[in-house]
Design an enzyme around this catalytic site. Sequence first.
Site, PDB file in Angstrom:
ATOM      1  N   ILE A 238     -65.344  31.685 -35.592  1.00 42.13           N
ATOM      2  CA  ILE A 238     -65.526  30.464 -36.385  1.00 42.13           C
ATOM      3  C   ILE A 238     -66.617  29.591 -35.743  1.00 42.13           C
ATOM      4  O   ILE A 238     -66.358  28.515 -35.210  1.00 42.13           O
ATOM      5  CB  ILE A 238     -64.201  29.662 -36.522  1.00 42.13           C
ATOM      6  N   PRO A 239     -67.866  30.078 -35.786  1.00 43.23           N
ATOM      7  CA  PRO A 239     -68.955  29.250 -35.266  1.00 43.23           C
ATOM      8  C   PRO A 239     -69.109  28.002 -36.132  1.00 43.23           C
ATOM      9  O   PRO A 239     -68.778  28.014 -37.319  1.00 43.23           O
ATOM     10  CB  PRO A 239     -70.180  30.163 -35.370  1.00 43.23           C
ATOM     11  N   HIS A 240     -69.571  26.930 -35.519  1.00 38.65           N
ATOM     12  CA  HIS A 240     -69.737  25.686 -36.276  1.00 38.65           C
ATOM     13  C   HIS A 240     -70.782  24.799 -35.626  1.00 38.65           C
ATOM     14  O   HIS A 240     -71.100  24.958 -34.455  1.00 38.65           O
ATOM     15  CB  HIS A 240     -68.399  24.944 -36.410  1.00 38.65           C
ATOM     16  N   GLY A 241     -71.301  23.889 -36.441  1.00 39.55           N
ATOM     17  CA  GLY A 241     -72.301  22.966 -35.936  1.00 39.55           C
ATOM     18  C   GLY A 241     -72.370  21.700 -36.764  1.00 39.55           C
ATOM     19  O   GLY A 241     -72.096  21.722 -37.972  1.00 39.55           O
TER      20      GLY A 241
END
Length: 146
Positions: free
Chosen positions: A65-68
């Site tokens: 669950i990459p996020h930015g």
Amino acid sequence: MEIEKLLTSNRISFDLKGGNKEEVIDELIELLYKDGAVTNKKDFKLAVIKREEQFSTGIGHGIGIPHGKSDAVSMASIAFGISKDGVDFDSMDGQPVNLIFLIAVPKNSDDMHLKILSFISRRLMHSDVRGKLMKAQSYEDILEAF
């Protein structure tokens, strides 16, 4: 939380081609860019990679669950992809990741990314949800899994 507002049918790949974490993140960013949720791919990718450098978002059970948070994000959104072969995501359990959710939120969105992360994580704790997502072949299948 209404997943349909964050994850549209245009933000899904049922067959990610990338062979590593960065390549699949690029594919998912491209989906958000084409759908108008991200205005600058490079700037948003920098935010995602910076976050990944702090601690891997490979949470185990084949999930990433990459996020930015970035000014390059025009609206809170999610891109979702399935990697049939799995990719190394530096996961906590050391296993490859097959289900990848990329969360994008505007820089000034307070804790929105945490709410989305919590929403997704709670559902993915259940093996039946993960199984349905791996077998999904349509947008409706994904919504039903959630």
